[in-house]
Design a protein around this motif. Structure first.
Motif, PDB file in Angstrom:
ATOM      1  N   VAL A 321       0.850  -1.199   0.000  1.00  0.00           N
ATOM      2  CA  VAL A 321       0.000   0.000   0.000  1.00  0.00           C
ATOM      3  C   VAL A 321       0.887   1.251   0.000  1.00  0.00           C
ATOM      4  O   VAL A 321       1.727   1.402   0.893  1.00  0.00           O
ATOM      5  N   PRO A 322       0.717   2.132  -0.980  1.00  0.00           N
ATOM      6  CA  PRO A 322       1.512   3.362  -0.985  1.00  0.00           C
ATOM      7  C   PRO A 322       1.259   4.186   0.285  1.00  0.00           C
ATOM      8  O   PRO A 322       0.111   4.390   0.696  1.00  0.00           O
ATOM      9  N   GLY A 323       2.352   4.664   0.892  1.00  0.00           N
ATOM     10  CA  GLY A 323       2.232   5.419   2.135  1.00  0.00           C
ATOM     11  C   GLY A 323       1.466   6.722   1.997  1.00  0.00           C
ATOM     12  O   GLY A 323       0.985   7.264   2.988  1.00  0.00           O
ATOM     13  N   LYS A 324       1.321   7.204   0.763  1.00  0.00           N
ATOM     14  CA  LYS A 324       0.612   8.483   0.569  1.00  0.00           C
ATOM     15  C   LYS A 324      -0.812   8.414   1.138  1.00  0.00           C
ATOM     16  O   LYS A 324      -1.365   9.424   1.551  1.00  0.00           O
ATOM     17  N   PHE A 325      -1.390   7.220   1.168  1.00  0.00           N
ATOM     18  CA  PHE A 325      -2.751   7.112   1.698  1.00  0.00           C
ATOM     19  C   PHE A 325      -2.801   7.330   3.210  1.00  0.00           C
ATOM     20  O   PHE A 325      -3.868   7.474   3.794  1.00  0.00           O
ATOM     21  N   PHE A 326      -1.632   7.316   3.848  1.00  0.00           N
ATOM     22  CA  PHE A 326      -1.568   7.583   5.287  1.00  0.00           C
ATOM     23  C   PHE A 326      -0.899   8.933   5.551  1.00  0.00           C
ATOM     24  O   PHE A 326      -0.568   9.245   6.693  1.00  0.00           O
ATOM     25  N   GLY A 327      -0.661   9.689   4.481  1.00  0.00           N
ATOM     26  CA  GLY A 327       0.061  10.952   4.636  1.00  0.00           C
ATOM     27  C   GLY A 327       1.552  10.730   4.842  1.00  0.00           C
ATOM     28  O   GLY A 327       2.240  11.565   5.420  1.00  0.00           O
ATOM     29  N   LEU A 328       2.075   9.588   4.372  1.00  0.00           N
ATOM     30  CA  LEU A 328       3.503   9.262   4.501  1.00  0.00           C
ATOM     31  C   LEU A 328       4.054   8.970   3.104  1.00  0.00           C
ATOM     32  O   LEU A 328       4.180   7.801   2.701  1.00  0.00           O
ATOM     33  N   PRO A 329       4.391   9.997   2.343  1.00  0.00           N
ATOM     34  CA  PRO A 329       4.698   9.796   0.921  1.00  0.00           C
ATOM     35  C   PRO A 329       5.940   8.966   0.624  1.00  0.00           C
ATOM     36  O   PRO A 329       6.058   8.428  -0.471  1.00  0.00           O
ATOM     37  N   ASN A 330       6.876   8.840   1.570  1.00  0.00           N
ATOM     38  CA  ASN A 330       8.085   8.040   1.298  1.00  0.00           C
ATOM     39  C   ASN A 330       8.007   6.627   1.876  1.00  0.00           C
ATOM     40  O   ASN A 330       9.031   5.975   2.061  1.00  0.00           O
ATOM     41  N   HIS A 331       6.827   6.195   2.200  1.00  0.00           N
ATOM     42  CA  HIS A 331       6.663   4.913   2.876  1.00  0.00           C
ATOM     43  C   HIS A 331       5.774   3.973   2.059  1.00  0.00           C
ATOM     44  O   HIS A 331       5.117   4.383   1.116  1.00  0.00           O
ATOM     45  N   PHE A 332       5.733   2.724   2.501  1.00  0.00           N
ATOM     46  CA  PHE A 332       4.729   1.785   2.001  1.00  0.00           C
ATOM     47  C   PHE A 332       4.360   0.827   3.136  1.00  0.00           C
ATOM     48  O   PHE A 332       5.158   0.591   4.050  1.00  0.00           O
ATOM     49  N   ARG A 333       3.105   0.333   3.095  1.00  0.00           N
ATOM     50  CA  ARG A 333       2.639  -0.560   4.163  1.00  0.00           C
ATOM     51  C   ARG A 333       2.544  -1.982   3.629  1.00  0.00           C
ATOM     52  O   ARG A 333       2.090  -2.196   2.495  1.00  0.00           O
ATOM     53  N   ILE A 334       2.951  -2.934   4.465  1.00  0.00           N
ATOM     54  CA  ILE A 334       2.779  -4.337   4.085  1.00  0.00           C
ATOM     55  C   ILE A 334       1.925  -5.047   5.135  1.00  0.00           C
ATOM     56  O   ILE A 334       1.864  -4.621   6.293  1.00  0.00           O
ATOM     57  N   GLY A 335       1.283  -6.136   4.708  1.00  0.00           N
ATOM     58  CA  GLY A 335       0.376  -6.855   5.597  1.00  0.00           C
ATOM     59  C   GLY A 335       0.846  -8.279   5.853  1.00  0.00           C
ATOM     60  O   GLY A 335       1.403  -8.929   4.967  1.00  0.00           O
ATOM     61  N   MET A 336       0.611  -8.748   7.072  1.00  0.00           N
ATOM     62  CA  MET A 336       1.000 -10.113   7.470  1.00  0.00           C
ATOM     63  C   MET A 336      -0.245 -10.956   7.751  1.00  0.00           C
ATOM     64  O   MET A 336      -1.315 -10.417   7.990  1.00  0.00           O
ATOM     65  N   GLY A 337      -0.068 -12.292   7.747  1.00  0.00           N
ATOM     66  CA  GLY A 337      -1.129 -13.155   8.260  1.00  0.00           C
ATOM     67  C   GLY A 337      -2.006 -13.814   7.215  1.00  0.00           C
ATOM     68  O   GLY A 337      -3.017 -14.416   7.559  1.00  0.00           O
TER      69      GLY A 337
END
Ligand SMILES: Cc1ncc(COP(=O)(O)O)c(C=O)c1O
Length: 357
Positions: A321-337
């Motif tokens: 998930v591009p971090g821009k959706f959380f207001g974090l433009p230089n980040h990305f989110r990953i999911g576990m499980g």
């Protein structure tokens, strides 16, 4: 202008998937045929008015509250919408953590709230900090909104911190809405719902993310009985009648909840171990280490995040998930499980893509 859409949801529904899908937030689906229930036990319609009594009792028992405090809703999504629609009106001042789950902000903007942010800073490891709330709270504040575990970082807030924020809210007559959809992913000493910390707390949650039961849409709000009654009345304008087969299945689920959580726990813990190893071996990304939760937020140390995400998808068939959706433009989110093999391969592909940033 009132918001009437969610950019994140559009992305998640149309672009989130890939062969190696790390753009998830909850655990994989629990197999329906492993639920101890037969079709004969299900009914199309039932005695569900302001709640279905057996389900109200099951949610109340799990949360350690009276059934009068429980408002059932279609997932945490509808629970959040209903709670916010009850607690605020157009123009009301609302404080919300930043970064946060985009739908919370979009819903507030849809409801016409005057939204102000308080920071969960990266330097503090995205910790919830009452001092940041104190900086922005005013006598006009009606509601403080936060997630625990935090989405996107999975950071856990302590009871002391939550109590302090509750005290700030009480001092100006505001409520605190805590979205606890990920809280049961704290597998040891699972905290009680923050509803127990004081009457200013309103809590939302569901069986979706931690239990792999998203399709049941079994969500709820915990609120003081008067408020809960008012929310039920408001719900008549939104959802009115729930899907009764899903209510019946949810009652069965509550009887088997520990087993369902344990099954997911094994996958989440295996994935977290892989993630820790990955983070230790990578210079190209950084992330706060967490003990629990199904998501992690990673900062790209250098290079263009847009190029990186595009290459990750097109060359490596991996979505995050591009971090821009959380207001974090230089980040990305990953999911576990979801699937440890897929997670391992996804991480390896992220590693390969990082080598050429
Ligand atoms: C913080 C948070 N709240 C609510 C939701 C939606 O939950 P549900 O599927 O229970 O509606 C999500 C989904 O990602 C979320 O991250």
């Amino acid at each position: 202008m009132r918001r009437r859409h969610s950019d994140y949801m559009l992305w998640a529904k149309t672009q989130g998937r890939a062969r190696f899908n790390l753009a998830t937030s909850g655990v994989g689906s629990f197999p329906l045929n492993e639920l101890p229930v037969s079709i004969e036990q299900l009914k199309i319609d039932g005695d569900s008015t302001y709640g279905y009594a057996p389900l109200q009792r099951a949610i109340a028992k799990k949360c350690g509250v009276d059934p009068d405090c429980v408002v059932a809703a279609a997932g945490t999504s509808m629970a959040n919408h209903l709670a916010m629609a009850m607690l605020i009106g157009p123009g009301d001042e609302v404080l919300i953590e930043q970064p946060t789950y985009e739908l919370l902000t979009s819903t507030l903007l849809y409801l016409g709230a005057a939204v102000k942010h308080f920071a969960r800073t990266e330097e503090s490891g995205f910790a919830l900090d009452p001092a940041q709330v104190r900086r922005v709270i005013t006598r006009k504040t009606k509601l403080i909104v936060l997630t625990n575990l935090h989405n996107p970082s999975s950071v856990l807030a302590s009871e002391t911190t939550l109590r302090e924020i509750g005290g700030l809210a009480r001092s100006v007559g505001a409520h605190v809405l805590v979205d606890e959809v990920y809280l049961d992913a704290v597998y040891t000493d699972t905290p009680k719902p923050s509803y127990h910390l004081g009457s200013e707390f309103v809590v939302t949650s569901s069986l979706t993310k931690v239990y792999g039961l998203s399709g049941l849409r079994c969500g709820w709000i915990l609120a003081e009985p008067d408020l809960a009654r008012a929310m039920w009345r408001l719900n008549d304008l939104f959802a009115s009648i729930p899907a009764h087969p899903a209510e019946l299945l949810s009652v069965v689920v509550f009887e088997n909840l520990d087993h369902i959580r344990e099954r997911a726990r094994k996958i989440v813990e295996a994935d977290r171990a892989q993630l820790q190893e990955f983070l230790s071996s990578q210079q190209g990304v950084s992330s706060p280490r967490t003990d629990f939760g199904t998501t992690a937020i990673l900062r790209l140390a250098h290079g263009s995040i847009d190029d990186f995400l595009t290459r990750l998808r097109t060359e490596y068939e991996t979505s995050v998930v591009p971090g821009k959706f959380f207001g974090l433009p230089n980040h990305f989110r990953i999911g576990m499980g979801v699937d440890s093999e897929m997670f391992r391969e996804g991480l390896q592909r992220i590693g390969r893509a990082l080598k050429t940033v």
